[in-house]
Write an enzyme that holds these catalytic residues in place. Structure first.
Site, PDB file in Angstrom:
ATOM      1  N   THR A 139      39.220  41.571  50.609  1.00  0.00           N
ATOM      2  CA  THR A 139      39.809  40.253  50.910  1.00  0.00           C
ATOM      3  C   THR A 139      41.156  40.190  50.204  1.00  0.00           C
ATOM      4  O   THR A 139      41.519  41.104  49.459  1.00  0.00           O
ATOM      5  CB  THR A 139      38.921  39.117  50.357  1.00  0.00           C
ATOM      6  OG1 THR A 139      38.981  39.140  48.916  1.00  0.00           O
ATOM      7  CG2 THR A 139      37.478  39.237  50.806  1.00  0.00           C
ATOM      8  N   ASP A 140      41.878  39.103  50.416  1.00  0.00           N
ATOM      9  CA  ASP A 140      43.168  38.982  49.743  1.00  0.00           C
ATOM     10  C   ASP A 140      43.001  38.987  48.234  1.00  0.00           C
ATOM     11  O   ASP A 140      43.808  39.549  47.513  1.00  0.00           O
ATOM     12  CB  ASP A 140      43.881  37.695  50.182  1.00  0.00           C
ATOM     13  CG  ASP A 140      44.345  37.792  51.643  1.00  0.00           C
ATOM     14  OD1 ASP A 140      44.433  38.945  52.146  1.00  0.00           O
ATOM     15  OD2 ASP A 140      44.582  36.751  52.266  1.00  0.00           O
ATOM     16  N   CYS A 141      41.913  38.339  47.765  1.00  0.00           N
ATOM     17  CA  CYS A 141      41.713  38.293  46.310  1.00  0.00           C
ATOM     18  C   CYS A 141      40.936  39.485  45.779  1.00  0.00           C
ATOM     19  O   CYS A 141      40.985  39.803  44.602  1.00  0.00           O
ATOM     20  CB  CYS A 141      41.045  36.973  45.903  1.00  0.00           C
ATOM     21  SG  CYS A 141      39.693  36.485  46.978  1.00  0.00           S
ATOM     22  N   TYR A 142      40.174  40.154  46.624  1.00  0.00           N
ATOM     23  CA  TYR A 142      39.406  41.343  46.214  1.00  0.00           C
ATOM     24  C   TYR A 142      39.719  42.480  47.180  1.00  0.00           C
ATOM     25  O   TYR A 142      38.936  42.782  48.082  1.00  0.00           O
ATOM     26  CB  TYR A 142      37.904  41.038  46.231  1.00  0.00           C
ATOM     27  CG  TYR A 142      37.468  40.060  45.158  1.00  0.00           C
ATOM     28  CD1 TYR A 142      37.282  40.495  43.852  1.00  0.00           C
ATOM     29  CD2 TYR A 142      37.248  38.719  45.450  1.00  0.00           C
ATOM     30  CE1 TYR A 142      36.911  39.616  42.860  1.00  0.00           C
ATOM     31  CE2 TYR A 142      36.869  37.829  44.464  1.00  0.00           C
ATOM     32  CZ  TYR A 142      36.688  38.284  43.165  1.00  0.00           C
ATOM     33  OH  TYR A 142      36.320  37.407  42.185  1.00  0.00           O
ATOM     34  N   PRO A 143      40.870  43.128  46.998  1.00  0.00           N
ATOM     35  CA  PRO A 143      41.323  44.095  48.007  1.00  0.00           C
ATOM     36  C   PRO A 143      40.548  45.415  48.025  1.00  0.00           C
ATOM     37  O   PRO A 143      40.446  46.054  49.067  1.00  0.00           O
ATOM     38  CB  PRO A 143      42.793  44.333  47.629  1.00  0.00           C
ATOM     39  CG  PRO A 143      42.888  43.974  46.173  1.00  0.00           C
ATOM     40  CD  PRO A 143      41.869  42.914  45.929  1.00  0.00           C
TER      41      PRO A 143
END
Ligand code: SF4
Ligand code: SF4
Lengths: 391, 135
Positions: A139-143
């Site tokens: 995700t954007d926060c957990y790439p």
């Protein structure tokens, strides 16, 4: 007479507390009687060491510089799958989880089940590292999308055991009426009543010493695999309403406990992976429960001996798996079980146990020494467990 | 009369020889076969109890050695790992000879190699892998 938890803790602090194990107290009461014994004794300790399948570990993993979301992804530890449907870095590893297609487990019938979640938990407790294999969708926060590394306690923010169902209050005695040997969670059962397996510490068993849950409840501090743990809830399948003897003890599996404790502080001696041939993997845990002698009734409960505790003999050949046939073949006392043979349908059947009475004695004795040495204090439960006929 | 429990290892070449017959008829020994794993063309292993006079026992042993058969004392075929054992007693009712037994005072389980007939019943029953077999 009556005694409060605070008074007991005061005596623990002062070094004057009087403690016996649930085995020793039987003789004390025989000699002195209930009245005098309850005046003189403050605490009675219980213990058990036995396979308890409903066990597992919550683990929170340290993130690397580039973070990954475990939640919704997957994670395995030494190929054993953990549950990853939680937040970004929490996983839950169940004791009975098995690696897929592992030859150590499914090498033909009856499988040997040499490796599973319990073995991973045992290795971590021994200070070993295990291989983490995990993936997330990014995700954007957990790439980050994949993580593979050797991890030990130092790579975990938290690691605690959370066991939804431990410490069964009494349990079945398993036999096999059928014509072929069977492999069960109660061990290998030889055909036509070849052997009988039981699984309880009987007179030393925690919940059999507080049969009506008068002192144990949510928040009770216990000895848990070498460290302090807590009762957090009634265990799953907690069933206080099974028939009871006049002395208050249930005649079948009844109460259970949900337990929590810091895995990082546990002693591998008290946390052992087990393999049941033909059944699966489980984890043996040690639990010691201290029972405050609040009044004479509590003294009466803790002084109940093996001769006054009964367990049901159940056929695992037909009745247990299918529900057909006679539900209960006999009722036997723990004294009979521990003599080495019981009688079922007129036949003498040799007995074996999965719960170690030798270790139960050790746990109860150790907890006793912790209390007399001023290293373990009693707790007042925040909320009692559901008792018989609760609404 | 003396009794001796030994493990015999047969090289593949001698697996089909009537060795036990010779032990009985030529050397006058009583042979009790406790356990055998013998496949033609493979290394064979057999646990036997030999009974006879001292001189006959040594004669029989010498004969076996001449045939290239390995003879080892039984100890070590089944090992009870005491520090792994939790003395749960699960193995006690499955042991046919009482080699695995529990002291009902201390509740400690012990293993007596002299009484073991290497039936292997206990190996898969112990959930803690405290019994290992080299058979
Ligand atoms: S191998 Fe057989 S005789 Fe020997 S200890 Fe095990 S069960 Fe008993
Ligand atoms: S089954 Fe295993 S752990 Fe239990 S008493 Fe026997 S050898 Fe010991």
């Amino acid at each position: 007479m009556a005694r409060t938890i605070e008074e007991i803790n005061e005596k623990i602090r002062a070094g004057s507390v009087v403690v016996f194990t649930a085995e020793e107290i039987i003789e004390v009461v025989r000699e002195k009687g209930i009245k005098r014994a309850s005046r003189e004794v403050d605490v009675v300790t219980t213990g058990t060491f036995s396979p308890m399948c409903s066990s597992g570990a919550f683990i929170n993993l340290r993130q690397e510089q580039q973070k990954m979301k475990f939640g919704g992804g997957y994670a395995t530890l030494n190929d054993v799958p953990a549950y990853a449907g939680l937040a970004a870095a929490d996983i839950y590893l169940g004791a009975t989880a098995l690696p897929e297609g592992d030859p150590r487990n499914n090498n033909g019938r009856p499988g040997r089940f040499r490796y599973g979640g319990a073995h991973v938990i045992e290795e971590l407790a021994q200070g070993k590292k295990v291989l983490l294999n995990a993936g997330g969708y990014g995700t954007d926060c957990y790439p980050k999308k994949r993580r593979e590394q050797m991890i030990g306690f130092e790579d975990m923010n938290e690691a605690f055991l959370f066991n939804p169902r431990n410490c069964y209050q009494n349990y079945n005695v398993a036999v096999n009426l059928s014509d072929k040997p069977i492999y069960t969670y109660m061990g290998k059962l030889k055909p036509r009543l070849g052997n009988a397996n039981y699984c309880s510490a009987g007179q030393l068993s925690p919940l059999l010493n507080d049969p009506m849950y008068r002192t144990i409840g949510i928040g009770t501090r216990i000895f848990f695999c070498g460290t302090e743990g807590y009762v957090v809830w009634n265990g799953t399948q907690h069933n206080p309403d099974v028939p009871r003897l006049a002395n208050g003890t249930p005649t079948a599996g009844a109460g259970t406990l949900a337990l929590i404790g810091n895995l990082k502080d546990m002693d591998p001696k008290w946390l052992r992976a087990v393999s049941f041939t033909g059944y699966g993997v489980s984890l043996s845990v040690a639990v010691g429960l201290p029972i405050p002698i609040l009044d004479e009734e509590m003294m009466r409960f803790v002084s109940i001996s093996d001769a006054e505790l009964k367990a049901p003999v159940i056929d695992y050949g037909v009745f247990y798996p299918t529900g057909e046939g006679k539900p209960k073949l006999a009722e036997v006392t723990y004294e009979e079980l521990k003599s080495g043979t019981i009688e079922v349908n007129g036949k003498k059947v040799p007995t074996g146990s999965f719960s170690s009475y030798a270790k139960a004695k050790e746990v109860a004795g150790y907890l006793k020494s912790l209390i007399t040495d001023g290293k373990f204090f009693m707790t007042q439960a925040v909320q009692p467990l559901p008792g018989p006929n609760h609404k | 009369m003396k009794k001796k429990k030994v493990v015999l290892t047969f090289p593949p070449s001698s697996v089909e020889d009537p060795i036990i017959y010779h032990l009985i008829s030529d050397h006058g020994l009583k042979v009790n076969i406790l356990r055998a794993a013998i496949d033609p063309g493979k290394l064979g292993r057999m646990v036997v109890e030999l009974t006879g006079e001292e001189s006959r026992l040594s004669g029989g042993t010498a004969y076996l050695e001449r045939q290239g058969i390995g003879i080892e004392p039984l100890a070590g075929e089944i090992r009870h790992l005491e520090d792994q054992c939790t003395s749960c007693t699960a193995c006690v009712p499955v042991c046919p000879t009482g080699a695995l037994d529990v002291n009902r005072e201390t509740w400690m389980v012990s293993y007596d190699a002299d009484r073991c007939v290497v039936c292997l019943s206990c190996v898969d029953v112990c959930p803690y892998r405290a019994i290992v077999s080299h058979f």
